[in-house]
Design a protein around this motif. Sequence first.
Motif, PDB file in Angstrom:
ATOM      1  N   CYS A  10       6.621 -72.354 -41.688  1.00  0.00           N
ATOM      2  CA  CYS A  10       5.491 -72.283 -40.748  1.00  0.00           C
ATOM      3  C   CYS A  10       4.366 -71.439 -41.360  1.00  0.00           C
ATOM      4  CB  CYS A  10       5.946 -71.698 -39.409  1.00  0.00           C
ATOM      5  SG  CYS A  10       4.594 -71.468 -38.229  1.00  0.00           S
ATOM      6  N   TRP A  12       2.118 -69.948 -39.850  1.00  0.00           N
ATOM      7  CA  TRP A  12       1.737 -68.815 -38.997  1.00  0.00           C
ATOM      8  C   TRP A  12       2.788 -67.717 -38.993  1.00  0.00           C
ATOM      9  CZ3 TRP A  12      -3.125 -68.558 -38.279  1.00  0.00           C
ATOM     10  CH2 TRP A  12      -3.884 -69.718 -38.146  1.00  0.00           C
ATOM     11  N   CYS A  13       4.058 -68.069 -38.722  1.00  0.00           N
ATOM     12  CA  CYS A  13       5.078 -67.022 -38.596  1.00  0.00           C
ATOM     13  C   CYS A  13       5.941 -66.913 -39.853  1.00  0.00           C
ATOM     14  CB  CYS A  13       5.936 -67.246 -37.359  1.00  0.00           C
ATOM     15  SG  CYS A  13       6.937 -68.744 -37.426  1.00  0.00           S
ATOM     16  N   CYS A  43       5.065 -74.402 -36.459  1.00  0.00           N
ATOM     17  CA  CYS A  43       6.289 -74.535 -35.661  1.00  0.00           C
ATOM     18  C   CYS A  43       5.951 -74.687 -34.181  1.00  0.00           C
ATOM     19  CB  CYS A  43       7.245 -73.361 -35.913  1.00  0.00           C
ATOM     20  SG  CYS A  43       6.839 -71.860 -35.005  1.00  0.00           S
ATOM     21  N   CYS A  46       4.672 -71.449 -32.470  1.00  0.00           N
ATOM     22  CA  CYS A  46       3.302 -71.058 -32.821  1.00  0.00           C
ATOM     23  C   CYS A  46       2.296 -72.038 -32.223  1.00  0.00           C
ATOM     24  CB  CYS A  46       3.147 -70.963 -34.335  1.00  0.00           C
ATOM     25  SG  CYS A  46       4.070 -69.565 -35.035  1.00  0.00           S
TER      26      CYS A  46
HETATM   27 ZN   LIG Z   1       5.641 -70.437 -36.467  1.00  0.00          ZN
END
Ligand SMILES: [Zn+2]
Length: 263
Positions: A10, A12-13, A43, A46
């Motif tokens: 992902c 973002w995370c 994901c 997110c």
């Molecule tokens: Zn994520």
Amino acid sequence: MNKYKQTGKCIWCGRMEPEISFDSAPHVLPKALGGTELGMDVCEECNHYFGTAPKNRHGIPSIDHAFKEVFGAFRMFGKSLTSNSYKSYSSAYFEYRHKYGIIRIKQRLNTIAITRQFKRGLYEAFLQKYHLVTGNGNNPIFDAVRNFARYDKEDLRVYYAFNNVILAPGEDETNHPVLHIGKNAEDEISHYGFFHFLLLGHNFFLEVSPVAANVYRQKYLQEKVATCLLPAKGDESIYEIKNIEQIDFFMQRFRSKKQFVVL
Ligand SMILES: [Zn+2]
């Protein structure tokens, strides 16, 4: 193979399957704005985060919603309004009374909080599109972008080119806006730390790597003054956005009398 997965990490995370999944379609630009392009490696959790209003914080929209409100107003009020066209404008916060030519605020707005959500939305769209084009969205150079957009930490500076001439996009792009990434975007980012965000005829400049931006901010913005400002009335400028009201998203610069009524 999941169709929203490219690297499987992902952007973002930073988590991977099976801890997370990539089952829902991550729109680069909000669907509510007409965005049809889908991102990769965002994901479920997110993706959901960006479309959800923060809990227990009244009057603060989701990131996607704030983004849609501002660009939706740009899109609507950027053209000349007829008695019919205004009917297609709907907003959670504003209402337009065509008969009187005024815009009313429906509820008390926390414009500072909405500004932050709007700015975070610019970064959300940026990283998703950047990753889609380059596959390099996980690059640590974007940690500041992740901190701000995904985790609501710190702040990043965003600048706006205020022009009195807007080169309006065609009907197709107005209905289905697309965020473009120029050929030299990667170079600009690695050298200056800035991304030139051009959408619906409006130019924003996003500080994406503060380390580089702190060194080259002035030089970069001076170059943009020379290329992105269209001399017309003399008050054109590039300035940092601290409040969405500064960016005149109702395009009142094109109307003769003030039409923004606060009740
Ligand atoms: Zn994520």
